[in-house]
Structure formats: C-alpha cells, structure tokens
Design a protein around this motif. Structure first.
Motif, PDB file in Angstrom:
ATOM      1  N   PRO A  65       2.761  -2.411  -0.109  1.00  0.00           N
ATOM      2  CA  PRO A  65       1.520  -2.799  -0.795  1.00  0.00           C
ATOM      3  C   PRO A  65       0.647  -1.156  -0.988  1.00  0.00           C
ATOM      4  CG  PRO A  65       1.556  -4.755   0.604  1.00  0.00           C
ATOM      5  CD  PRO A  65       2.588  -3.714   0.949  1.00  0.00           C
ATOM      6  N   ASN A  66       0.089  -1.025  -2.150  1.00  0.00           N
ATOM      7  CA  ASN A  66      -0.433   0.179  -2.316  1.00  0.00           C
ATOM      8  C   ASN A  66      -1.821   0.186  -3.087  1.00  0.00           C
ATOM      9  OD1 ASN A  66       0.814   3.436  -1.173  1.00  0.00           O
ATOM     10  ND2 ASN A  66       2.324   1.336  -1.275  1.00  0.00           N
ATOM     11  N   TYR A  67      -2.738   1.128  -2.999  1.00  0.00           N
ATOM     12  CA  TYR A  67      -3.801   1.213  -3.691  1.00  0.00           C
ATOM     13  C   TYR A  67      -3.714   2.214  -4.581  1.00  0.00           C
ATOM     14  CZ  TYR A  67      -6.001  -1.325  -0.085  1.00  0.00           C
ATOM     15  OH  TYR A  67      -6.353  -2.440   1.018  1.00  0.00           O
ATOM     16  N   LYS A  68      -4.451   2.159  -6.064  1.00  0.00           N
ATOM     17  CA  LYS A  68      -4.176   3.539  -6.905  1.00  0.00           C
ATOM     18  C   LYS A  68      -4.899   4.689  -6.585  1.00  0.00           C
ATOM     19  CE  LYS A  68      -4.138   0.148 -11.023  1.00  0.00           C
ATOM     20  NZ  LYS A  68      -4.599  -0.341 -12.401  1.00  0.00           N
ATOM     21  N   ASP A  69      -5.615   4.704  -5.391  1.00  0.00           N
ATOM     22  CA  ASP A  69      -6.230   5.891  -5.018  1.00  0.00           C
ATOM     23  C   ASP A  69      -5.064   6.651  -4.066  1.00  0.00           C
ATOM     24  OD1 ASP A  69      -6.369   4.601  -2.733  1.00  0.00           O
ATOM     25  OD2 ASP A  69      -8.394   4.660  -2.674  1.00  0.00           O
ATOM     26  N   GLY A  70      -3.953   6.118  -3.777  1.00  0.00           N
ATOM     27  CA  GLY A  70      -3.035   6.813  -3.229  1.00  0.00           C
ATOM     28  C   GLY A  70      -3.168   5.955  -1.578  1.00  0.00           C
ATOM     29  N   SER A  71      -4.012   5.467  -1.140  1.00  0.00           N
ATOM     30  CA  SER A  71      -4.235   5.039   0.087  1.00  0.00           C
ATOM     31  C   SER A  71      -3.206   3.832   0.189  1.00  0.00           C
ATOM     32  CB  SER A  71      -5.262   4.799   0.823  1.00  0.00           C
ATOM     33  OG  SER A  71      -6.045   3.951  -0.227  1.00  0.00           O
ATOM     34  N   TYR A  72      -3.143   3.367   1.536  1.00  0.00           N
ATOM     35  CA  TYR A  72      -2.444   1.855   1.417  1.00  0.00           C
ATOM     36  C   TYR A  72      -3.078   1.016   2.745  1.00  0.00           C
ATOM     37  CZ  TYR A  72       0.631   4.132   4.939  1.00  0.00           C
ATOM     38  OH  TYR A  72       0.943   4.945   6.138  1.00  0.00           O
ATOM     39  N   PRO A  73      -2.818  -0.377   2.644  1.00  0.00           N
ATOM     40  CA  PRO A  73      -3.224  -1.157   3.542  1.00  0.00           C
ATOM     41  C   PRO A  73      -2.026  -1.262   4.568  1.00  0.00           C
ATOM     42  CG  PRO A  73      -2.751  -2.599   1.868  1.00  0.00           C
ATOM     43  CD  PRO A  73      -2.650  -1.188   1.393  1.00  0.00           C
ATOM     44  N   SER A  74      -2.227  -1.454   5.785  1.00  0.00           N
ATOM     45  CA  SER A  74      -1.172  -1.770   7.007  1.00  0.00           C
ATOM     46  C   SER A  74      -1.614  -2.541   7.981  1.00  0.00           C
ATOM     47  CB  SER A  74      -0.774  -0.468   7.388  1.00  0.00           C
ATOM     48  OG  SER A  74      -1.666   0.345   8.065  1.00  0.00           O
ATOM     49  N   ASN A  75      -0.670  -3.312   8.666  1.00  0.00           N
ATOM     50  CA  ASN A  75      -0.842  -4.156   9.725  1.00  0.00           C
ATOM     51  C   ASN A  75      -2.010  -5.072   9.629  1.00  0.00           C
ATOM     52  OD1 ASN A  75       0.159  -1.294  11.193  1.00  0.00           O
ATOM     53  ND2 ASN A  75       1.403  -3.141  11.827  1.00  0.00           N
ATOM     54  N   CYS A  76      -2.221  -5.667   8.293  1.00  0.00           N
ATOM     55  CA  CYS A  76      -3.267  -6.617   8.016  1.00  0.00           C
ATOM     56  C   CYS A  76      -3.640  -7.941   8.910  1.00  0.00           C
ATOM     57  CB  CYS A  76      -3.259  -6.858   6.715  1.00  0.00           C
ATOM     58  SG  CYS A  76      -3.226  -5.446   5.584  1.00  0.00           S
ATOM     59  N   ASP A  77      -2.539  -8.236   9.565  1.00  0.00           N
ATOM     60  CA  ASP A  77      -2.782  -9.799  10.108  1.00  0.00           C
ATOM     61  C   ASP A  77      -1.898  -9.565  11.478  1.00  0.00           C
ATOM     62  OD1 ASP A  77      -3.387 -12.268  10.890  1.00  0.00           O
ATOM     63  OD2 ASP A  77      -2.301 -13.207   9.129  1.00  0.00           O
ATOM     64  N   PRO A  78      -2.441  -9.388  12.442  1.00  0.00           N
ATOM     65  CA  PRO A  78      -1.968  -9.396  13.751  1.00  0.00           C
ATOM     66  C   PRO A  78      -1.575 -10.848  14.261  1.00  0.00           C
ATOM     67  CG  PRO A  78      -4.320  -8.781  14.094  1.00  0.00           C
ATOM     68  CD  PRO A  78      -4.030  -8.533  12.672  1.00  0.00           C
ATOM     69  N   GLU A 115       8.773  -4.027   8.972  1.00  0.00           N
ATOM     70  CA  GLU A 115       8.460  -4.053   7.596  1.00  0.00           C
ATOM     71  C   GLU A 115       7.618  -5.192   7.416  1.00  0.00           C
ATOM     72  OE1 GLU A 115       9.201  -1.726   5.363  1.00  0.00           O
ATOM     73  OE2 GLU A 115       9.945  -0.672   6.851  1.00  0.00           O
ATOM     74  N   TRP A 116       7.743  -6.257   7.911  1.00  0.00           N
ATOM     75  CA  TRP A 116       6.818  -7.503   7.675  1.00  0.00           C
ATOM     76  C   TRP A 116       5.351  -7.223   8.604  1.00  0.00           C
ATOM     77  CZ3 TRP A 116       4.956 -11.414   5.044  1.00  0.00           C
ATOM     78  CH2 TRP A 116       4.249 -12.108   5.435  1.00  0.00           C
ATOM     79  N   ASP A 117       5.415  -6.773   9.597  1.00  0.00           N
ATOM     80  CA  ASP A 117       4.069  -6.475  10.406  1.00  0.00           C
ATOM     81  C   ASP A 117       3.177  -5.437   9.582  1.00  0.00           C
ATOM     82  OD1 ASP A 117       4.821  -8.354  12.230  1.00  0.00           O
ATOM     83  OD2 ASP A 117       5.644  -7.173  13.715  1.00  0.00           O
ATOM     84  N   LYS A 118       3.815  -4.314   9.346  1.00  0.00           N
ATOM     85  CA  LYS A 118       3.312  -3.165   8.677  1.00  0.00           C
ATOM     86  C   LYS A 118       2.532  -3.359   7.277  1.00  0.00           C
ATOM     87  CE  LYS A 118       2.937   1.840   8.159  1.00  0.00           C
ATOM     88  NZ  LYS A 118       3.702   3.019   8.424  1.00  0.00           N
ATOM     89  N   HIS A 119       3.574  -3.868   6.546  1.00  0.00           N
ATOM     90  CA  HIS A 119       3.437  -3.870   5.236  1.00  0.00           C
ATOM     91  C   HIS A 119       3.298  -5.383   4.615  1.00  0.00           C
ATOM     92  CE1 HIS A 119       4.555   0.187   4.950  1.00  0.00           C
ATOM     93  NE2 HIS A 119       5.419  -0.089   5.399  1.00  0.00           N
ATOM     94  N   GLY A 120       4.409  -6.283   5.226  1.00  0.00           N
ATOM     95  CA  GLY A 120       4.347  -7.559   4.452  1.00  0.00           C
ATOM     96  C   GLY A 120       2.957  -8.395   4.729  1.00  0.00           C
ATOM     97  N   THR A 121       2.189  -8.348   5.944  1.00  0.00           N
ATOM     98  CA  THR A 121       1.080  -9.046   6.130  1.00  0.00           C
ATOM     99  C   THR A 121      -0.028  -8.501   5.446  1.00  0.00           C
ATOM    100  OG1 THR A 121       0.525  -7.311   7.918  1.00  0.00           O
ATOM    101  CG2 THR A 121       1.615  -9.264   8.562  1.00  0.00           C
ATOM    102  N   CYS A 122       0.052  -7.652   4.491  1.00  0.00           N
ATOM    103  CA  CYS A 122      -1.025  -7.190   3.728  1.00  0.00           C
ATOM    104  C   CYS A 122      -0.853  -7.713   2.083  1.00  0.00           C
ATOM    105  CB  CYS A 122      -0.874  -5.726   3.449  1.00  0.00           C
ATOM    106  SG  CYS A 122      -1.308  -4.695   5.068  1.00  0.00           S
TER     107      CYS A 122
END
Length: 226
Positions: A65-78, A115-122
């Motif tokens: 997952p990414n944002y249009k400003d070039g940033s991205y969320p990560s580790n969204c749901d421990p 991959e799931w913990d960092k990206h998939g949870t977002c």
C-alpha cells in the motif's frame, strides 16, 4: 460527569482511534516482482528455499500500500499477526510464485510473515490475510513478465538490453507503464532487478502510476541468467 463515565468515554475514544489506525486509507498498491538471477548475483548472494531452486521466472516480492505523496503506511496492526493456517491452501502456489531467496534457507514463512505484518496489515480494510496473498498471486498470473519480455526478444541470457525497450514491451502487453529497479553486480553492471506495477486500492486492476519510487538504472541493463 462521574469518574466512571469519563473512563468509559476515554476507552471509546481509544477504541475508535485503534480502528482508524488499522483501517487507514491508502491510494494504491505497488505490485513488485523480482528477477532471482539479479537477487542472487550480488555481494550477499542468496540461498534457495527448502523446497529447492525456484523456477527461472520472476517471483513476487510483495503488494505494498502507498500514498500519492510518495509515503506509505507500515506495520498497521500489531494485533493481526501472520497466521500460516489462514493460507494453508495457498502454500504450494506461494512456494512456486513467492519463494524466499534470503539466507539461511527457509520454508518462506518468515518472508511471507514480514510482508503481511509490514504491508498486508495496512490493507485490511479491503483484504483480509487470505485475500491479501490470494490477490497477489492472481496479479502475478495477470502480469507474466517473463513471457512478455521473451516475446519481445528480451531474454535472461546475460546480455544487455535497452531500458526503454524493456519498459515499452511491458507497457505494450499490459497497457501500463512499469517502473524498473536495478541493482549492481560484483563487476559494476547495472542489472534488471525488480519491476513495479501500480494496482488500484482494491487490489483488482493494474493502473497507471501517479508516483514512482526513487532510483535510476543505466540506459542499457543486463538481464542475467538464473
């Protein structure tokens, strides 16, 4: 307002904030495939997974997952850790299309869990854990990079190819512009390493990228064998 009511309101606010964090919006996905010949042809080298040497094909790195400003969320749901039992029906296909090449040799669970913990949870607002991996496998089926490139006469034979020819071949076959990431081998050659395609935030359709990662390849890059 009594003390108990105050505590209840605070708890409700915390719960609402937690829900917002877990289901935060994002604008699009990067779907990233990597060429194993380039991954292995670097200083750190590589280790084949316990299932054996992967096929000489592009393999999945991730769906991010990414944002249009070039940033991205990560580790969204421990509170939603990787659970291999949820993808037991996908394991054989993942060993084929999403193998790990990291050392030491492993069964891939650590890689997939990362991959799931960092990206998939977002992306849980649209894809649960099973859907996240199943969707990514389906995207690989849609974008058969090796077939696209070999059809254009671009083969993993150690030769050098024009970067623009590689991009043109992929755009001609998919309708969308890829982003190509290169790495450098021990001899200083720029190599075809990873190819990014953008996907809508439902994970359903390839789209044109509004923002691209940073990095630069040489005008001619090597496509090493594997």
């Amino acid at each position: 307002m009594n003390h108990k009511s105050s505590i209840l309101i605070i708890l409700l606010i915390i719960q609402c904030l937690a829900i917002l964090v877990v289901s935060q919006d994002f604008d699009f996905f990067y779907f990233v495939q990597q060429w194993p010949g380039s991954y292995c042809d670097k200083k750190q080298s590589c280790c084949y997974p316990k299932s054996g040497k992967p096929a000489p094909d592009f393999s999945i790195h991730g769906l991010w997952p990414n944002y249009k400003d070039g940033s991205y969320p990560s580790n969204c749901d421990p509170d939603s850790p990787f659970d291999e039992s949820k993808i037991s029906d996908l394991t054989n296909k993942m060993q084929e299309d999403w193998p790990t090449l990291a050392c030491p040799s492993s069964d891939g669970l650590t890689f997939w869990g990362h991959e799931w913990d960092k990206h998939g949870t977002c992306s849980e607002s649209v894809l649960d854990q099973h859907d996240y991996f199943a969707t990514t496998l389906n995207l690989k089926k849609q974008v058969n990079l090796l077939q696209i490139l070999t059809d254009a006469g671009i083969n993993p034979d150690g030769e050098f190819y024009n970067l623009e020819s590689i991009k043109d071949a992929i755009k001609g076959a998919t309708g969308y512009t890829p982003w190509v990431e290169c790495n450098v081998d021990g001899s200083g050659n720029s190599q075809l390493y990873q190819i990014y395609m953008c996907v809508d935030n439902s994970g359903s359709h390839i789209i044109e990228c509004d923002v691209l990662p940073h990095g630069k390849c040489a005008s001619k890059i090597q496509f090493p064998s594997f």
